[in-house]
Design a protein around this motif. Structure first.
Motif, PDB file in Angstrom:
ATOM      1  N   ALA A   1     -75.613  51.669  26.399  1.00  0.00           N
ATOM      2  CA  ALA A   1     -75.710  50.167  25.782  1.00  0.00           C
ATOM      3  C   ALA A   1     -74.513  49.477  26.579  1.00  0.00           C
ATOM      4  CB  ALA A   1     -75.456  50.208  24.119  1.00  0.00           C
ATOM      5  N   LEU A   2     -74.586  48.305  26.386  1.00  0.00           N
ATOM      6  CA  LEU A   2     -73.519  47.380  27.124  1.00  0.00           C
ATOM      7  C   LEU A   2     -72.171  47.620  26.350  1.00  0.00           C
ATOM      8  CD1 LEU A   2     -73.020  45.325  29.706  1.00  0.00           C
ATOM      9  CD2 LEU A   2     -73.556  43.824  27.980  1.00  0.00           C
ATOM     10  N   VAL A   3     -72.327  47.432  25.098  1.00  0.00           N
ATOM     11  CA  VAL A   3     -71.303  47.879  24.284  1.00  0.00           C
ATOM     12  C   VAL A   3     -71.812  48.687  23.015  1.00  0.00           C
ATOM     13  CG1 VAL A   3     -69.164  47.104  22.975  1.00  0.00           C
ATOM     14  CG2 VAL A   3     -69.983  45.704  25.011  1.00  0.00           C
ATOM     15  N   GLN A   4     -70.991  49.664  22.511  1.00  0.00           N
ATOM     16  CA  GLN A   4     -71.282  50.466  21.433  1.00  0.00           C
ATOM     17  C   GLN A   4     -69.833  50.181  20.268  1.00  0.00           C
ATOM     18  OE1 GLN A   4     -70.901  54.456  22.399  1.00  0.00           O
ATOM     19  NE2 GLN A   4     -72.918  54.386  23.438  1.00  0.00           N
ATOM     20  N   TRP A   5     -70.165  49.444  19.361  1.00  0.00           N
ATOM     21  CA  TRP A   5     -69.204  49.474  18.210  1.00  0.00           C
ATOM     22  C   TRP A   5     -69.271  50.406  17.134  1.00  0.00           C
ATOM     23  CZ3 TRP A   5     -70.439  43.995  19.877  1.00  0.00           C
ATOM     24  CH2 TRP A   5     -69.217  43.609  20.674  1.00  0.00           C
ATOM     25  N   SER A   6     -68.626  51.238  16.683  1.00  0.00           N
ATOM     26  CA  SER A   6     -68.643  51.916  15.251  1.00  0.00           C
ATOM     27  C   SER A   6     -67.751  51.256  14.316  1.00  0.00           C
ATOM     28  CB  SER A   6     -68.303  53.321  15.704  1.00  0.00           C
ATOM     29  OG  SER A   6     -68.752  53.840  16.788  1.00  0.00           O
ATOM     30  N   CYS A   7     -68.450  50.948  13.155  1.00  0.00           N
ATOM     31  CA  CYS A   7     -67.704  50.293  12.250  1.00  0.00           C
ATOM     32  C   CYS A   7     -67.655  50.955  10.808  1.00  0.00           C
ATOM     33  CB  CYS A   7     -68.340  48.779  12.119  1.00  0.00           C
ATOM     34  SG  CYS A   7     -68.549  47.798  13.592  1.00  0.00           S
TER      35      CYS A   7
ATOM     36  N   GLN B   1     -76.452  36.384   0.885  1.00  0.00           N
ATOM     37  CA  GLN B   1     -76.822  35.168   1.016  1.00  0.00           C
ATOM     38  C   GLN B   1     -78.254  34.945   1.364  1.00  0.00           C
ATOM     39  OE1 GLN B   1     -74.914  32.135   0.697  1.00  0.00           O
ATOM     40  NE2 GLN B   1     -77.009  30.979   1.017  1.00  0.00           N
ATOM     41  N   GLY B   2     -78.940  34.407   0.101  1.00  0.00           N
ATOM     42  CA  GLY B   2     -80.426  34.415   0.297  1.00  0.00           C
ATOM     43  C   GLY B   2     -81.262  35.576   0.393  1.00  0.00           C
ATOM     44  N   SER B   3     -81.898  35.511   1.673  1.00  0.00           N
ATOM     45  CA  SER B   3     -82.820  36.936   1.925  1.00  0.00           C
ATOM     46  C   SER B   3     -81.995  37.886   2.649  1.00  0.00           C
ATOM     47  CB  SER B   3     -83.883  36.440   3.028  1.00  0.00           C
ATOM     48  OG  SER B   3     -83.437  35.895   4.062  1.00  0.00           O
ATOM     49  N   HIS B   4     -80.621  37.766   3.126  1.00  0.00           N
ATOM     50  CA  HIS B   4     -79.964  38.555   3.663  1.00  0.00           C
ATOM     51  C   HIS B   4     -78.285  38.800   3.185  1.00  0.00           C
ATOM     52  CE1 HIS B   4     -82.600  37.357   6.976  1.00  0.00           C
ATOM     53  NE2 HIS B   4     -82.142  38.119   7.838  1.00  0.00           N
ATOM     54  N   SER B   5     -78.115  40.048   3.620  1.00  0.00           N
ATOM     55  CA  SER B   5     -76.813  40.286   3.322  1.00  0.00           C
ATOM     56  C   SER B   5     -75.757  40.385   4.522  1.00  0.00           C
ATOM     57  CB  SER B   5     -76.463  41.763   2.805  1.00  0.00           C
ATOM     58  OG  SER B   5     -77.141  42.117   1.568  1.00  0.00           O
ATOM     59  N   VAL B   6     -74.441  39.701   4.415  1.00  0.00           N
ATOM     60  CA  VAL B   6     -73.585  39.651   5.588  1.00  0.00           C
ATOM     61  C   VAL B   6     -72.721  40.928   5.395  1.00  0.00           C
ATOM     62  CG1 VAL B   6     -71.962  38.465   6.882  1.00  0.00           C
ATOM     63  CG2 VAL B   6     -73.743  37.040   5.526  1.00  0.00           C
ATOM     64  N   PHE B   7     -72.907  41.794   6.320  1.00  0.00           N
ATOM     65  CA  PHE B   7     -72.090  42.979   6.349  1.00  0.00           C
ATOM     66  C   PHE B   7     -70.744  42.965   7.311  1.00  0.00           C
ATOM     67  CE2 PHE B   7     -76.128  45.098   5.518  1.00  0.00           C
ATOM     68  CZ  PHE B   7     -76.180  45.436   4.270  1.00  0.00           C
ATOM     69  N   PHE B   8     -69.467  43.030   6.678  1.00  0.00           N
ATOM     70  CA  PHE B   8     -68.569  42.949   7.568  1.00  0.00           C
ATOM     71  C   PHE B   8     -68.060  44.539   7.984  1.00  0.00           C
ATOM     72  CE2 PHE B   8     -68.500  39.078   5.376  1.00  0.00           C
ATOM     73  CZ  PHE B   8     -67.991  38.043   6.471  1.00  0.00           C
ATOM     74  N   GLY B   9     -67.908  44.665   9.206  1.00  0.00           N
ATOM     75  CA  GLY B   9     -67.502  46.044   9.448  1.00  0.00           C
ATOM     76  C   GLY B   9     -65.935  46.005  10.353  1.00  0.00           C
ATOM     77  N   GLN B  10     -65.226  46.775  10.033  1.00  0.00           N
ATOM     78  CA  GLN B  10     -64.011  46.988  10.814  1.00  0.00           C
ATOM     79  C   GLN B  10     -64.292  48.094  11.826  1.00  0.00           C
ATOM     80  OE1 GLN B  10     -60.404  47.523   8.546  1.00  0.00           O
ATOM     81  NE2 GLN B  10     -59.301  48.530  10.220  1.00  0.00           N
ATOM     82  N   VAL B  11     -63.913  47.852  13.166  1.00  0.00           N
ATOM     83  CA  VAL B  11     -64.274  48.450  14.275  1.00  0.00           C
ATOM     84  C   VAL B  11     -63.403  49.656  14.300  1.00  0.00           C
ATOM     85  CG1 VAL B  11     -64.502  48.561  16.683  1.00  0.00           C
ATOM     86  CG2 VAL B  11     -65.297  46.309  15.744  1.00  0.00           C
ATOM     87  N   GLU B  12     -64.033  50.580  14.306  1.00  0.00           N
ATOM     88  CA  GLU B  12     -63.185  51.995  14.361  1.00  0.00           C
ATOM     89  C   GLU B  12     -63.096  52.644  15.784  1.00  0.00           C
ATOM     90  OE1 GLU B  12     -63.588  53.849  10.091  1.00  0.00           O
ATOM     91  OE2 GLU B  12     -65.255  54.220  11.485  1.00  0.00           O
TER      92      GLU B  12
END
Length: 161
Positions: A113-119, A127-138
């Motif tokens: 992958a161009l970038v892999q972030w593990s969070c 919000q409506g039909s979706h959840s906004v997930f916040f992830g701290q990058v490890e």
């Protein structure tokens, strides 16, 4: 002024965005989905946000695992994007496309992958039909290639102007 759901979707289809795979694993079961709704939030601490439909199997898996990876696809990974955009009776079937390895926390990351972030999941906003997930990058890993983009209902890549 109110717009229809279709008008909103048509407008969003004009917005070119990087193609990513959001992946997780819980109780030994992997799940993931193709997403373009990903962005940086902060560099201190390094934080990303991803928007995931509540009906996606991966949604509840992310909540349970409290961890996820964000894998930015390269132009060579269209097949992976298509596999993760599809619907499967067994969500782990998607992982037969691409070279997936588990990180130190047991979350799948896409090799090449161009970038892999593990969070680590730090906050959820519904919000409506979706959840906004916040992830701290490890952890982060990067490759040298061109990104896979999606806009105007088709895949694209970068070119200099």
């Amino acid at each position: 002024m109110c717009i229809t759901q279709e008008q909103f979707k048509e407008g969003m289809q004009q917005l070119a965005a990087a193609v990513t795979i959001i992946a997780t694993a819980h109780n030994g079961q992997r799940s993931g989905l193709t997403a373009t709704a990903v962005c940086s939030v902060s560099d201190s601490p390094p934080t990303l946000l991803v928007c995931v439909n509540k009906n996606a199997f991966a949604h509840d898996q992310i909540l349970a695992a409290k961890r996820f990876s964000v894998n930015v696809l390269s132009k060579r990974q269209v097949e992976v994007s298509n596999a993760f955009a599809g619907r499967y009776e067994d969500p782990s079937e998607k992982f037969k496309t691409g070279d997936w390895q588990d990180n130190a926390q047991g979350i799948p990351v896409l090799q090449g992958a161009l970038v892999q972030w593990s969070c680590a999941l730090t906050q959820v906003v519904e919000q409506g039909s979706h959840s906004v997930f916040f992830g701290q990058v490890e952890a982060v890993a990067m490759a040298d290639d061109a990104p896979l983009l999606y806009g105007q209902k088709s895949y694209k890549t970068l070119s200099a102007l």
